[in-house]
Write an enzyme that holds these catalytic residues in place. Sequence first.
Site, PDB file in Angstrom:
ATOM      1  N   GLU A 107      -4.544 -14.702   2.176  1.00  0.00           N
ATOM      2  CA  GLU A 107      -4.772 -13.599   3.119  1.00  0.00           C
ATOM      3  C   GLU A 107      -6.270 -13.363   3.314  1.00  0.00           C
ATOM      4  O   GLU A 107      -6.739 -13.118   4.428  1.00  0.00           O
ATOM      5  CB  GLU A 107      -4.096 -12.334   2.590  1.00  0.00           C
ATOM      6  CG  GLU A 107      -4.012 -11.236   3.633  1.00  0.00           C
ATOM      7  CD  GLU A 107      -3.335  -9.971   3.111  1.00  0.00           C
ATOM      8  OE1 GLU A 107      -2.697 -10.027   2.048  1.00  0.00           O
ATOM      9  OE2 GLU A 107      -3.461  -8.940   3.777  1.00  0.00           O
ATOM     10  N   ARG A 108      -7.012 -13.453   2.223  1.00  0.00           N
ATOM     11  CA  ARG A 108      -8.465 -13.237   2.329  1.00  0.00           C
ATOM     12  C   ARG A 108      -9.093 -14.299   3.218  1.00  0.00           C
ATOM     13  O   ARG A 108      -9.957 -14.023   4.050  1.00  0.00           O
ATOM     14  CB  ARG A 108      -9.099 -13.259   0.945  1.00  0.00           C
ATOM     15  CG  ARG A 108      -8.824 -11.979   0.193  1.00  0.00           C
ATOM     16  CD  ARG A 108      -9.277 -12.024  -1.247  1.00  0.00           C
ATOM     17  NE  ARG A 108      -8.982 -10.757  -1.890  1.00  0.00           N
ATOM     18  CZ  ARG A 108      -8.485 -10.628  -3.106  1.00  0.00           C
ATOM     19  NH1 ARG A 108      -8.245 -11.699  -3.843  1.00  0.00           N
ATOM     20  NH2 ARG A 108      -8.242  -9.441  -3.607  1.00  0.00           N
ATOM     21  N   GLY A 110      -4.246   1.688  -2.091  1.00  0.00           N
ATOM     22  CA  GLY A 110      -3.840   0.324  -1.771  1.00  0.00           C
ATOM     23  C   GLY A 110      -4.585  -0.727  -2.576  1.00  0.00           C
ATOM     24  O   GLY A 110      -4.042  -1.783  -2.892  1.00  0.00           O
ATOM     25  N   SER A 111      -5.860  -0.436  -2.924  1.00  0.00           N
ATOM     26  CA  SER A 111      -6.676  -1.455  -3.596  1.00  0.00           C
ATOM     27  C   SER A 111      -6.139  -1.771  -4.986  1.00  0.00           C
ATOM     28  O   SER A 111      -6.122  -2.928  -5.406  1.00  0.00           O
ATOM     29  CB  SER A 111      -8.121  -0.974  -3.754  1.00  0.00           C
ATOM     30  OG  SER A 111      -8.629  -0.520  -2.533  1.00  0.00           O
ATOM     31  N   THR A 143       0.824  -1.217   0.000  1.00  0.00           N
ATOM     32  CA  THR A 143       0.000   0.000   0.000  1.00  0.00           C
ATOM     33  C   THR A 143       0.858   1.266   0.000  1.00  0.00           C
ATOM     34  O   THR A 143       1.891   1.329   0.664  1.00  0.00           O
ATOM     35  CB  THR A 143      -0.915  -0.006   1.249  1.00  0.00           C
ATOM     36  OG1 THR A 143      -1.640  -1.241   1.254  1.00  0.00           O
ATOM     37  CG2 THR A 143      -1.901   1.154   1.234  1.00  0.00           C
ATOM     38  N   GLU A 144       0.384   2.273  -0.729  1.00  0.00           N
ATOM     39  CA  GLU A 144       1.089   3.556  -0.825  1.00  0.00           C
ATOM     40  C   GLU A 144       0.134   4.686  -0.413  1.00  0.00           C
ATOM     41  O   GLU A 144      -1.090   4.484  -0.414  1.00  0.00           O
ATOM     42  CB  GLU A 144       1.561   3.764  -2.269  1.00  0.00           C
ATOM     43  CG  GLU A 144       2.473   2.633  -2.707  1.00  0.00           C
ATOM     44  CD  GLU A 144       3.113   2.848  -4.072  1.00  0.00           C
ATOM     45  OE1 GLU A 144       2.663   3.748  -4.818  1.00  0.00           O
ATOM     46  OE2 GLU A 144       4.070   2.120  -4.364  1.00  0.00           O
TER      47      GLU A 144
END
Length: 267
Positions: free
Chosen positions: A241-242, A132-133, A127-128
């Site tokens: 992760e999900r 992030g998405s 993420t930045e």
Amino acid sequence: MKNPFYTAEHEAFREVVRRFVDREIAPFATAWDEAGEFPRALYGKAAEIGLLGLGFPEQFGGVPADQFMKIVASQELARAGSGGVSASLMSHTIGAPPIARAARPDIKARVLPEILSGRKISALAITEPSGGSDVARLRTKARRNGDHYVVSGEKTFITSGMRADYLTVAVRTGGDGASGVSLLLIPGDAAGLTRTKLDKMGWWASDTATLHFDDCRVPAENLIGEEGEGFKLIMQNFNSERMGMAASCTAFARVCLDEAIGYAKER
Ligand SMILES: Cc1cc2nc3c(=O)[nH]c(=O)nc-3n(C[C@H](O)[C@H](O)[C@H](O)COP(=O)(O)OP(=O)(O)OC[C@H]3O[C@@H](n4cnc5c(N)ncnc54)[C@H](O)[C@@H]3O)c2cc1C
């Protein structure tokens, strides 16, 4: 009704993790949340019961485990009463799989045993500040310069970001879009990397940071997989992760419900 997915082995592991949580986390969870961190020694203790190695290759200190074993671990960690402790304690479950899948053999052999034994901390940085998405649009650049990459850009909301020894970082080595994304393993003490601690509304015991890369030089051998393979490796990560996030969320909801019922019955 008995759950058809859990075997005696799953249930035995559940007991081990439950005892670990009751003894090593739950009594201290509130104090650690107040302090905004938990002792590094917890990683080693978690490794001793096989929690850190779950699903990683045995040759590097991993423990054979199916998805249900990981769900059991998420369910029992949720009972600790601190989402922040489990988030940071288990940040290697997102940071280390790309290393196990695609890093150079000598890097795997050096780095994975350190992480899975709890001696070193692993984090994942995708993420930045700009988003992030949409992973395919990330902006942090890594430019090849001889036998190094030179990284510039920023990552934010990174779990274990302040104290990670190894950061698995998504960078842009190529052009626009998903095919320009690669993964680099960046040591926490790399020159040109600075970190800023972030405060949060919850999960206080979890260390969350913004990472600043200012012409940070990283050996080219630290590339994980090939150039342009980063997006695929990140998506493979997201699959498990999900599942882990869903298991944790339902387990946290169960803990809240049980505590609410217990409290209501006392009144
Ligand atoms: C406690 C915490 C820990 C975290 N740990 C990590 C970590 O360890 N490593 C890491 O890399 N990140 C981490 N994150 C970041 C997390 O992965 C991001 O917050 C998430 O990916 C969403 O990105 P964003 O917050 O930038 O939201 P955005 O990407 O800006 O999205 C905002 C909203 O817009 C929607 N949206 C975005 N793009 C589109 C589109 N194209 N079409 C329609 N809707 C869209 C999203 O669904 C969302 O509702 C963490 C976050 C938190 C809060």
